[in-house]
Scaffold this motif. Structure first.
Motif, short mmCIF file in Angstrom:
data_model
loop_
_atom_site.label_atom_id
_atom_site.label_comp_id
_atom_site.label_asym_id
_atom_site.label_seq_id
_atom_site.Cartn_x
_atom_site.Cartn_y
_atom_site.Cartn_z
N SER A 286 0.83 -1.20 0.00
CA SER A 286 0.00 0.00 0.00
C SER A 286 0.87 1.25 0.00
O SER A 286 2.08 1.18 0.25
CB SER A 286 -0.93 -0.01 1.21
OG SER A 286 -0.18 -0.08 2.39
N VAL A 287 0.24 2.39 -0.28
CA VAL A 287 0.93 3.68 -0.32
C VAL A 287 0.30 4.59 0.73
O VAL A 287 -0.92 4.79 0.72
CB VAL A 287 0.82 4.31 -1.73
CG1 VAL A 287 1.40 5.72 -1.75
CG2 VAL A 287 1.49 3.43 -2.77
N PRO A 288 1.10 5.15 1.64
CA PRO A 288 0.55 6.07 2.64
C PRO A 288 0.09 7.37 1.97
O PRO A 288 0.76 7.88 1.08
CB PRO A 288 1.71 6.32 3.60
CG PRO A 288 2.94 6.00 2.82
CD PRO A 288 2.55 4.98 1.79
N THR A 289 -1.06 7.86 2.39
CA THR A 289 -1.64 9.04 1.77
C THR A 289 -2.36 9.90 2.81
O THR A 289 -2.53 9.50 3.96
CB THR A 289 -2.68 8.65 0.69
OG1 THR A 289 -3.71 7.88 1.31
CG2 THR A 289 -2.06 7.86 -0.44
N LYS A 290 -2.79 11.05 2.36
CA LYS A 290 -3.75 11.90 3.08
C LYS A 290 -4.77 12.34 2.05
O LYS A 290 -4.45 12.44 0.86
CB LYS A 290 -3.05 13.11 3.71
CG LYS A 290 -2.12 12.73 4.84
CD LYS A 290 -1.64 13.93 5.60
CE LYS A 290 -0.84 13.48 6.81
NZ LYS A 290 -0.80 14.49 7.84
N GLN A 291 -6.00 12.60 2.49
CA GLN A 291 -7.02 12.95 1.51
C GLN A 291 -8.08 13.87 2.08
O GLN A 291 -8.30 13.92 3.29
CB GLN A 291 -7.66 11.71 0.91
CG GLN A 291 -8.50 10.91 1.87
CD GLN A 291 -9.03 9.62 1.25
OE1 GLN A 291 -8.58 9.20 0.20
NE2 GLN A 291 -9.98 9.01 1.91
N VAL A 292 -8.72 14.58 1.17
CA VAL A 292 -9.93 15.33 1.47
C VAL A 292 -11.00 14.84 0.51
O VAL A 292 -10.70 14.29 -0.55
CB VAL A 292 -9.72 16.87 1.34
CG1 VAL A 292 -8.76 17.39 2.39
CG2 VAL A 292 -9.26 17.26 -0.04
N SER A 293 -12.25 15.04 0.91
CA SER A 293 -13.34 14.59 0.04
C SER A 293 -14.49 15.59 0.10
O SER A 293 -14.62 16.35 1.06
CB SER A 293 -13.83 13.21 0.44
OG SER A 293 -14.37 13.24 1.74
N VAL A 294 -15.29 15.55 -0.94
CA VAL A 294 -16.49 16.36 -1.02
C VAL A 294 -17.64 15.44 -1.44
O VAL A 294 -17.55 14.77 -2.47
CB VAL A 294 -16.34 17.51 -2.05
CG1 VAL A 294 -17.66 18.26 -2.22
CG2 VAL A 294 -15.23 18.46 -1.64
N ALA A 295 -18.68 15.40 -0.62
CA ALA A 295 -19.85 14.59 -0.94
C ALA A 295 -20.85 15.43 -1.73
O ALA A 295 -21.25 16.50 -1.28
CB ALA A 295 -20.49 14.06 0.34
N ILE B 265 -13.56 9.37 -8.04
CA ILE B 265 -15.00 9.53 -7.86
C ILE B 265 -15.56 8.20 -7.38
O ILE B 265 -15.32 7.15 -7.99
CB ILE B 265 -15.70 9.96 -9.16
CG1 ILE B 265 -15.20 11.34 -9.60
CG2 ILE B 265 -17.22 9.95 -8.98
CD1 ILE B 265 -15.79 11.82 -10.91
N VAL B 266 -16.28 8.24 -6.26
CA VAL B 266 -16.92 7.07 -5.69
C VAL B 266 -18.44 7.23 -5.85
O VAL B 266 -18.99 8.27 -5.50
CB VAL B 266 -16.55 6.91 -4.20
CG1 VAL B 266 -17.34 5.79 -3.55
CG2 VAL B 266 -15.06 6.68 -4.05
N GLN B 267 -19.08 6.19 -6.39
CA GLN B 267 -20.54 6.16 -6.50
C GLN B 267 -21.03 4.83 -5.96
O GLN B 267 -20.42 3.79 -6.21
CB GLN B 267 -20.98 6.29 -7.96
CG GLN B 267 -20.75 7.66 -8.53
CD GLN B 267 -21.12 7.72 -10.01
OE1 GLN B 267 -20.92 6.76 -10.75
NE2 GLN B 267 -21.64 8.84 -10.43
N PHE C 133 -12.78 12.50 -4.22
CA PHE C 133 -11.61 12.44 -3.35
C PHE C 133 -10.40 13.07 -4.00
O PHE C 133 -10.15 12.87 -5.19
CB PHE C 133 -11.27 10.98 -3.00
CG PHE C 133 -12.26 10.34 -2.08
CD1 PHE C 133 -12.08 10.38 -0.70
CD2 PHE C 133 -13.38 9.70 -2.58
CE1 PHE C 133 -13.00 9.79 0.15
CE2 PHE C 133 -14.31 9.10 -1.73
CZ PHE C 133 -14.11 9.16 -0.36
N PHE C 134 -9.67 13.83 -3.20
CA PHE C 134 -8.38 14.40 -3.59
C PHE C 134 -7.38 13.77 -2.63
O PHE C 134 -7.40 14.04 -1.43
CB PHE C 134 -8.42 15.92 -3.43
CG PHE C 134 -7.15 16.61 -3.84
CD1 PHE C 134 -6.98 17.06 -5.14
CD2 PHE C 134 -6.13 16.82 -2.92
CE1 PHE C 134 -5.82 17.72 -5.51
CE2 PHE C 134 -4.96 17.48 -3.27
CZ PHE C 134 -4.80 17.92 -4.58
N THR C 135 -6.53 12.90 -3.15
CA THR C 135 -5.62 12.12 -2.32
C THR C 135 -4.18 12.45 -2.69
O THR C 135 -3.83 12.52 -3.87
CB THR C 135 -5.89 10.62 -2.53
OG1 THR C 135 -7.27 10.35 -2.28
CG2 THR C 135 -5.04 9.77 -1.61
#
Length: 153
Positions: free
Chosen positions: A60-69, A92-94, A76-78
């Motif tokens: 896996s790759v360590p990340t940080k993210q923000v999201s907008v519903a 984009i998650v649906q 997601f912006f990761t």
């Protein structure tokens, strides 16, 4: 006179595009810094990291993210937190599943795109992904501008 004007416009057009690109790049890099500063640690799963070409082995790759519903999806912006990495993943998650994911970097180059439809996730060509990538990128540019002006919507 008209030929000269047309010549000047043609010569200046690339500089206008670069200026607009710079604004886009500045906005995304601001959002990247914001994400790194305020977000909790997350992880990009090993299969997804391999699919996008971020790793050569199952890790896996360590990340940080923000999201907008939004009404129909979550965006997601990761950002990768691997040292010396400027990888950015837009997704984009649906209906609880990732539908499309774009790998880019601080220069906003589309490096890979994956879709999840009709079974397993798979890569698509950058040409096929270009319009969707640009649209999602512009979504995040606008969000970044809202952050910079103090409006988090």
């Amino acid at each position: 006179m008209n030929i000269l004007l047309a010549f000047v416009i043609v010569l200046l057009f690339p500089f206008v595009s670069l200026a607009q690109s710079g604004n886009k790049s500045d906005a995304i890099n601001h959002l990247r810094a914001f994400t790194l500063a305020i977000s909790e640690d997350t992880v990009l799963g090993d299969k997804t990291a391999m699919l996008l070409g971020l790793v050569e082995t199952n890790r896996s790759v360590p990340t940080k993210q923000v999201s907008v519903a939004l009404t129909d999806d979550i965006r997601f912006f990761t950002v990768s937190t691997v040292p010396n990495s400027d990888d950015i993943i837009l997704a984009i998650v649906q209906d609880g599943a990732v539908r499309i994911m774009y790998l880019t970097n601080s220069k906003l180059l589309l490096r890979a795109a994956a879709v999840h439809e009709n079974g397993t996730p798979h890569l698509i060509s950058n040409e096929e992904a270009a319009a969707g990538f640009e649209a999602l990128l512009m979504f995040w540019v606008e969000k970044s501008k809202n952050l910079q002006t103090g409006h988090a919507h």
